[in-house]
Motif scaffolding. Structure first.
Motif, mmCIF file in Angstrom:
data_model
loop_
_atom_site.group_PDB
_atom_site.id
_atom_site.type_symbol
_atom_site.label_atom_id
_atom_site.label_comp_id
_atom_site.label_asym_id
_atom_site.label_seq_id
_atom_site.Cartn_x
_atom_site.Cartn_y
_atom_site.Cartn_z
ATOM 1 N N ALA A 131 -7.854 55.829 6.986
ATOM 2 C CA ALA A 131 -8.609 55.047 5.771
ATOM 3 C C ALA A 131 -9.144 54.880 6.238
ATOM 4 O O ALA A 131 -9.211 53.584 6.846
ATOM 5 C CB ALA A 131 -6.871 54.124 5.619
ATOM 6 N N PHE A 132 -10.045 55.546 5.848
ATOM 7 C CA PHE A 132 -11.594 54.560 5.942
ATOM 8 C C PHE A 132 -12.430 53.572 4.985
ATOM 9 O O PHE A 132 -11.504 53.670 3.865
ATOM 10 C CB PHE A 132 -12.644 55.789 5.678
ATOM 11 C CG PHE A 132 -12.992 56.579 6.840
ATOM 12 C CD1 PHE A 132 -13.093 55.952 8.149
ATOM 13 C CD2 PHE A 132 -11.987 57.492 6.777
ATOM 14 C CE1 PHE A 132 -12.972 56.936 9.464
ATOM 15 C CE2 PHE A 132 -11.927 58.977 7.792
ATOM 16 C CZ PHE A 132 -12.563 58.604 9.229
ATOM 17 N N THR A 133 -12.806 52.739 5.604
ATOM 18 C CA THR A 133 -13.917 51.588 4.232
ATOM 19 C C THR A 133 -15.275 51.249 5.509
ATOM 20 O O THR A 133 -15.344 50.895 6.076
ATOM 21 C CB THR A 133 -12.604 50.155 4.357
ATOM 22 O OG1 THR A 133 -11.725 50.456 4.137
ATOM 23 C CG2 THR A 133 -13.406 49.431 3.426
ATOM 24 N N ILE A 134 -16.645 51.713 4.531
ATOM 25 C CA ILE A 134 -17.334 52.670 5.530
ATOM 26 C C ILE A 134 -18.654 51.785 4.686
ATOM 27 O O ILE A 134 -18.050 50.718 4.204
ATOM 28 C CB ILE A 134 -17.751 53.939 4.759
ATOM 29 C CG1 ILE A 134 -17.834 53.764 3.259
ATOM 30 C CG2 ILE A 134 -17.185 54.924 5.825
ATOM 31 C CD1 ILE A 134 -18.876 55.220 2.872
ATOM 32 N N GLN A 135 -19.174 51.521 5.691
ATOM 33 C CA GLN A 135 -20.460 49.730 5.811
ATOM 34 C C GLN A 135 -21.261 50.862 5.008
ATOM 35 O O GLN A 135 -22.007 51.785 4.964
ATOM 36 C CB GLN A 135 -20.389 49.658 7.235
ATOM 37 C CG GLN A 135 -21.416 48.448 7.035
ATOM 38 C CD GLN A 135 -21.972 48.046 8.379
ATOM 39 O OE1 GLN A 135 -21.117 48.734 9.140
ATOM 40 N NE2 GLN A 135 -22.962 46.525 8.487
ATOM 41 N N LYS A 136 -21.667 50.411 3.614
ATOM 42 C CA LYS A 136 -22.552 50.799 2.552
ATOM 43 C C LYS A 136 -24.086 51.076 3.536
ATOM 44 O O LYS A 136 -24.499 51.747 2.747
ATOM 45 C CB LYS A 136 -22.498 50.382 1.366
ATOM 46 C CG LYS A 136 -21.375 50.702 0.916
ATOM 47 C CD LYS A 136 -20.702 52.006 0.295
ATOM 48 C CE LYS A 136 -19.649 52.074 -0.562
ATOM 49 N NZ LYS A 136 -19.030 53.120 -1.033
ATOM 50 N N GLU A 137 -23.828 50.195 4.100
ATOM 51 C CA GLU A 137 -25.582 50.152 4.445
ATOM 52 C C GLU A 137 -25.435 50.655 5.549
ATOM 53 O O GLU A 137 -27.010 51.853 6.317
ATOM 54 C CB GLU A 137 -25.515 48.268 5.442
ATOM 55 C CG GLU A 137 -25.505 47.540 4.539
ATOM 56 C CD GLU A 137 -24.512 46.825 4.510
ATOM 57 O OE1 GLU A 137 -23.357 47.629 5.054
ATOM 58 O OE2 GLU A 137 -23.593 46.724 2.919
ATOM 59 N N GLU A 138 -24.616 51.457 6.627
ATOM 60 C CA GLU A 138 -24.419 52.139 7.817
ATOM 61 C C GLU A 138 -24.572 53.707 7.524
ATOM 62 O O GLU A 138 -24.877 54.478 7.777
ATOM 63 C CB GLU A 138 -24.124 51.810 8.694
ATOM 64 C CG GLU A 138 -23.887 50.320 9.533
ATOM 65 C CD GLU A 138 -25.223 50.544 9.611
ATOM 66 O OE1 GLU A 138 -25.417 51.259 10.434
ATOM 67 O OE2 GLU A 138 -26.216 49.291 10.448
#
Length: 200
Positions: A131-138
């Motif tokens: 269940a991904f919650t990605i870091q938008k800056e990366e």
């Protein structure tokens, strides 16, 4: 960026001091990174999960790359690299769950950057899609490719393969080597090590 300090090494991996991350990339100094590759078994098919680097990234924007990776700071050791996984992907993984694939030396030289790394490479075999919650800056997105397709692409047996975006949306596209961060030898080596590690 310039405030991040890393340990620096000679070409035999002997620590010789510390420098800022900005300086090691400018001067071509050897330093350490942590790489974690996620695989996923669906039926009888083994997949590799890739991150698509964010469009706002200074280095290699919009290119497919290692599932999760980052620099080890001067006060960190290899097991601390798992923080990158949680920061970038929102997935909590303990170091004990990782399978070591070895240390790989990589080098990319461009006009404004000379990146020389000792990469501590690890494998994480997922039993289901995280269940991904990605870091938008990366990170912009997560894709999957068949492991065998990855091997075939970087060994030259195929010129393009199918990549399936699995997060945040579901869609397919055709990709070739130019869609990846420019490390052909590294990908060839890693995919073969993964294939050897996961085979029955």
């Amino acid at each position: 960026m310039s405030s991040e300090v890393v340990r620096i090494f000679d070409d035999q991996m002997k620590c010789v001091g510390q420098k800022t991350r900005e300086d090691v990339h400018r001067d071509g100094v050897w330093h350490e990174t942590f790489h974690c590759w996620f695989t996923l078994l669906e039926g009888s098919e083994r997949y590799i999960l890739l991150q698509k680097r964010a469009e706002v990234k200074k280095d290699y924007p919009n290119l497919l790359d290692i599932t999760s990776a980052g620099h080890l700071m001067a006060d960190e050791r290899v097991h601390d690299g798992t923080r990158e996984i949680e920061e970038e992907l929102g997935v909590s993984v303990s170091f004990e769950e990782l399978i070591p694939l070895g240390i790989i030396k990589t080098e990319i030289k461009q006009d404004a950057m000379w990146d020389r790394e000792f990469c501590h490479v690890y494998l994480y075999n997922c039993d289901r899609m995280p269940a991904f919650t990605i870091q938008k800056e990366e990170v912009d997105a997560i894709y999957k490719i068949r492991l065998q397709d990855g091997v075939n692409l970087f060994s030259g047996n195929k010129t393009e393969i199918e990549a399936v975006e699995v997060y945040p949306v579901q869609q397919k596209k055709r990709v070739n080597k130019t869609d990846f961060v420019d490390q052909v030898d590294y990908y060839t080596d890693v995919f073969e090590r993964i294939q050897e590690t996961v085979k029955d």
